[in-house]
Motif scaffolding. Structure first.
Motif, PDB file in Angstrom:
ATOM      1  N   LEU A 196       0.818  -1.212   0.000  1.00 30.38           N
ATOM      2  CA  LEU A 196       0.000   0.000   0.000  1.00 30.38           C
ATOM      3  C   LEU A 196       0.849   1.257   0.000  1.00 30.38           C
ATOM      4  CD1 LEU A 196      -2.548  -1.266   2.653  1.00 30.38           C
ATOM      5  CD2 LEU A 196      -2.884  -1.129   0.167  1.00 30.38           C
ATOM      6  N   PHE A 197       1.857   1.288   0.858  1.00 33.05           N
ATOM      7  CA  PHE A 197       2.764   2.432   0.931  1.00 33.05           C
ATOM      8  C   PHE A 197       3.927   2.087   1.849  1.00 33.05           C
ATOM      9  CE2 PHE A 197      -0.567   3.003   4.099  1.00 33.05           C
ATOM     10  CZ  PHE A 197       0.132   3.291   5.258  1.00 33.05           C
ATOM     11  N   VAL A 222       6.589   3.646   4.850  1.00 30.98           N
ATOM     12  CA  VAL A 222       6.613   4.653   5.909  1.00 30.98           C
ATOM     13  C   VAL A 222       7.891   4.476   6.727  1.00 30.98           C
ATOM     14  CG1 VAL A 222       5.239   3.212   7.471  1.00 30.98           C
ATOM     15  CG2 VAL A 222       5.306   5.657   7.838  1.00 30.98           C
ATOM     16  N   THR A 224      -4.395  -3.095   7.784  1.00 33.79           N
ATOM     17  CA  THR A 224      -3.008  -3.019   7.323  1.00 33.79           C
ATOM     18  C   THR A 224      -2.072  -3.770   8.260  1.00 33.79           C
ATOM     19  OG1 THR A 224      -3.475  -0.826   6.416  1.00 33.79           O
ATOM     20  CG2 THR A 224      -1.182  -1.374   6.734  1.00 33.79           C
ATOM     21  N   ALA A 250       6.261   6.937   1.516  1.00 35.75           N
ATOM     22  CA  ALA A 250       5.202   7.889   1.189  1.00 35.75           C
ATOM     23  C   ALA A 250       5.017   8.874   2.323  1.00 35.75           C
ATOM     24  CB  ALA A 250       3.890   7.157   0.913  1.00 35.75           C
ATOM     25  N   GLY A 282       8.527  11.676   0.700  1.00 34.57           N
ATOM     26  CA  GLY A 282       7.433  11.393   1.615  1.00 34.57           C
ATOM     27  C   GLY A 282       6.962  12.585   2.413  1.00 34.57           C
ATOM     28  N   PRO A 331      -3.958   7.055   5.833  1.00 31.69           N
ATOM     29  CA  PRO A 331      -2.815   6.770   4.984  1.00 31.69           C
ATOM     30  C   PRO A 331      -2.445   7.971   4.122  1.00 31.69           C
ATOM     31  CG  PRO A 331      -4.739   5.522   4.277  1.00 31.69           C
ATOM     32  CD  PRO A 331      -5.105   6.242   5.521  1.00 31.69           C
ATOM     33  N   PRO A 332      -1.268   7.944   3.525  1.00 30.63           N
ATOM     34  CA  PRO A 332      -0.821   9.075   2.704  1.00 30.63           C
ATOM     35  C   PRO A 332      -1.762   9.341   1.532  1.00 30.63           C
ATOM     36  CG  PRO A 332       0.628   7.196   2.406  1.00 30.63           C
ATOM     37  CD  PRO A 332      -0.330   6.839   3.498  1.00 30.63           C
TER      38      PRO A 332
END
Length: 141
Positions: free
Chosen positions: A23-24, A26, A94, A111, A129, A139-140
């Motif tokens: 998904l991203f 971090v 998540t 991100a 990011g 989320p971002p």
């Protein structure tokens, strides 16, 4: 990035697979991540919880209240102690994988960076990011 990621702990007792696109990415500078990893920051890859499964071994876990106030849990190998993954009530769908637990390095571009207020002054922060002093509400973008 691939839709089939595998990984596990340092001794090989715990194995996992992810069957969906991440998904991203971090980078977390919260005190819990710093304490549990023994480092200044924890690079994490967020993946859909429904696409994550353990294929071998049963990890141990430690539940705690995160700086955000959310209940969270870190998963690690009870044999070698390697950090594997985490979950939080703040992002219930998540799983965050510890980047070092992946079998194959991925093209990691965070991100977002969270809890940057806790980042040590000597640590250069990545340019990529969104940066948040604490944890954002979602989320971002």
């Amino acid at each position: 990035m691939t839709t089939d990621l595998t990984g596990g702990c340092a001794c090989g007792r715990i194995r996992y697979r992810v069957t969906a696109e991440p998904l991203f990415g971090v980078i977390c500078y919260c005190r819990e991540c710093q304490r549990s990893t023994g480092t200044a920051a924890s690079p994490l890859l967020a993946v859909p919880r429904a696409a994550f499964r353990y294929e071998a071994g049963e990890p141990r876990s430690r539940e705690y209240t995160a700086d955000s106030g959310n209940r969270a849990r870190h998963f690690f190998c009870g044999e070698c102690g390697a950090q594997i993954a985490g979950i939080s009530d703040g992002y219930p769908d998540t799983v965050t994988l510890r980047l070092g637990s992946l079998d194959t390095p991925v093209d990691f571009q965070p991100a977002m960076q969270v809890y940057v207020a806790n980042a040590p002054a000597w640590l250069p922060l990545p340019e990529s990011g969104q940066r948040f002093q604490r944890l954002p509400d979602g989320p971002p973008a």
